[in-house]
Scaffold this motif. Structure first.
Motif, short mmCIF file in Angstrom:
data_model
loop_
_atom_site.label_atom_id
_atom_site.label_comp_id
_atom_site.label_asym_id
_atom_site.label_seq_id
_atom_site.Cartn_x
_atom_site.Cartn_y
_atom_site.Cartn_z
N THR A 326 18.29 -18.43 22.57
CA THR A 326 18.65 -18.73 21.28
C THR A 326 17.81 -19.79 20.95
O THR A 326 17.46 -19.70 19.64
CB THR A 326 20.12 -18.96 21.07
OG1 THR A 326 20.68 -17.51 21.33
CG2 THR A 326 20.41 -19.38 19.67
N ASP A 327 17.63 -20.86 21.54
CA ASP A 327 17.10 -22.23 21.10
C ASP A 327 15.54 -21.77 20.80
O ASP A 327 14.92 -22.49 20.05
CB ASP A 327 17.13 -23.42 21.91
CG ASP A 327 18.42 -23.83 21.67
OD1 ASP A 327 19.27 -23.42 20.89
OD2 ASP A 327 19.10 -24.54 22.83
N ALA A 328 15.14 -20.90 21.63
CA ALA A 328 13.62 -20.63 21.76
C ALA A 328 13.19 -19.32 20.94
O ALA A 328 12.12 -19.05 20.58
CB ALA A 328 13.31 -20.18 23.23
N ALA A 329 14.32 -18.68 20.35
CA ALA A 329 13.83 -17.73 19.24
C ALA A 329 13.10 -18.05 17.96
O ALA A 329 13.42 -19.06 17.51
CB ALA A 329 15.36 -17.07 18.87
N ILE A 330 12.26 -17.05 17.67
CA ILE A 330 11.53 -17.48 16.15
C ILE A 330 11.79 -16.32 15.35
O ILE A 330 12.12 -15.13 15.67
CB ILE A 330 10.09 -17.60 16.54
CG1 ILE A 330 9.50 -16.55 17.18
CG2 ILE A 330 10.02 -19.08 17.63
CD1 ILE A 330 8.15 -16.63 17.28
N GLU A 331 11.37 -16.46 14.17
CA GLU A 331 11.57 -15.55 12.94
C GLU A 331 10.39 -14.68 13.13
O GLU A 331 9.23 -15.12 13.59
CB GLU A 331 11.45 -16.11 11.74
CG GLU A 331 12.60 -17.22 11.35
CD GLU A 331 14.18 -16.48 11.49
OE1 GLU A 331 14.19 -15.29 11.14
OE2 GLU A 331 15.13 -17.22 11.80
#
Length: 398
Positions: A326-331
């Motif tokens: 989740t912390d590595a997810a981007i838009e």
């Protein structure tokens, strides 16, 4: 060796694997089997003051369905669905509390945690059941605002019927939180528009954590008979639903971080799924459907699988993995431009990539498939259908 221990709402768990509230935790005898199998915690079957929901359990029915949503006979595929009609704990609260006290004592002797689960039909009932659970010695209480079965029982306002009314659910949460000293966890239904908003309201009302999520309501006809399976609409979940559950875990984790701990359920099949749940943001991962299919020993196998994975990957603790995906997810707008490339030395020219390309990037010429870089958007459809590992790669556009 990896440390599987986790601290959740001030309570220590020896591992994050939990037996979810369902038939495998129907009574003390069943919960002891979960503990013996190696589960770090058990969530008891939901104790209720609703006689209708207790009676429904006496007529429980469930089926394991394959990818065609037909009843499995023998081999159950990994991506099965659990389609069921059931209710809540069979015993009255007074009788069920005997099961709770017996299990709490057994859990203390075996380094496990018992989480109580309650479901009432009015606010006073929720408070009373919460107090009884606390008196029974459980360190955490889960309020079941997600059970799909009451939605199918006219006149019964509990479970999902509560979870779809954010204001009423928050009122109950606040009343129970003020009445007990132990932290409360709210188990929510996925059948709402915004679980981030709801989770925030529950947090403000006094919830210490949320369980994401309970099951959906489904309907499956039998085309041979023209009748519905197990007589009509039913709760449906299982491994197939995992990405939907992880979406909400991702969003709630993004919104609240460590300020609102999460237990994940609905879709976890094995240790690989447990890792996915943890990397999305769930500290404790509940398993139900697979245990109902393969038995209690399934729990211990997943604990072992999780430990082996962590050792191989170098994760020393659960916290090292918690929320990292989740912390590595981007838009969407932040995604880098990418292109497909074909390794002509190993490409078999099977043509599968040509069928899966809708931007006219994969083309045939000079005896080999190649990529028209001007047309390629890097979607990855070609990579997914290519039967030769390494024949196609998707990499940043240079």
């Amino acid at each position: 060796m990896a440390n599987l221990g986790i601290d959740f709402c001030g309570v220590h768990f020896k591992n994050p694997v939990a037996a979810a509230s369902a038939e495998p935790t129907l009574n003390a005898a069943n919960m002891k089997k979960c503990i013996d199998a190696g589960a770090g915690s058990v969530i008891a079957k939901t104790m209720t003051d609703s006689s209708a929901m207790r009676e429904l359990t006496t007529r429980a029915k469930w089926r394991f369905l394959n990818e065609k949503h037909e009843v499995c006979h023998g081999k159950v595929p990994r991506a099965f669905s659990l389609y069921s009609r059931s209710g809540l704990a069979l015993e009255t609260p007074k009788e069920f509390m005997k099961e709770i006290r017996e299990t709490v004592k057994y859990a203390e002797q075996n380094d496990a945690v018992v989480i109580g689960s309650i479901g009432s039909t009015d606010i006073d009932g929720w408070v009373d059941l919460g107090k009884q659970m606390e008196d029974g010695g459980v360190p955490l209480i889960e309020l079941n605002f997600g059970c799909p079965h009451p939605k199918l029982m006219p006149g019964v306002r509990t479970g999902m019927n509560v979870g779809q009314d954010f204001n009423y659910a928050s009122e109950i949460t606040n009343a129970v939180a003020n009445a007990v000293k132990v932290p409360i966890i709210i188990k929510v239904t996925p059948q709402v528009t915004d679980l981030v908003q709801f989770s925030g309201m529950l947090k403000d009302a006094g919830a210490g954590a949320v369980t994401l999520t309970n099951r959906f309501i489904g309907f499956v006809p039998d085309i041979e008979t023209g009748k519905p399976l197990i007589y009509g609409k039913a709760g449906i979940g299982g491994p197939w639903v995992k990405p939907l559950t992880l979406r909400w875990i991702n969003e709630v984790r993004t919104a609240f971080g460590n300020d609102l701990p999460i237990t994940g359920t609905n879709g976890a099949y094995d240790w690989r799924d447990i890792v996915m749940f943890i990397m999305s943001g769930a500290s404790v991962v509940q398993i139900c459907s697979a245990v109902m299919c393969y038995g209690y020993e399934w729990l211990g196998k997943q604990v072992s699988g999780l430990e082996k994975f962590m050792d191989e990957k170098g994760y020393a603790t659960i916290d090292d993995m918690l929320g990292i995906a989740t912390d590595a997810a981007i838009e969407y707008s932040q995604m880098p431009p990418e292109k497909a490339r074909v390794n002509e030395e190993i490409c078999k020219d099977c043509g599968m990539c040509l069928k899966a390309c809708f931007s006219d990037a994969m083309q045939q010429g000079d005896g080999h498939v190649y990529v028209n870089q001007d047309n390629c958007v890097g979607c990855g459809g070609c990579l997914s259908v290519c039967p030769v590992d390494g024949s196609i790669e998707i990499s940043p556009n240079k």
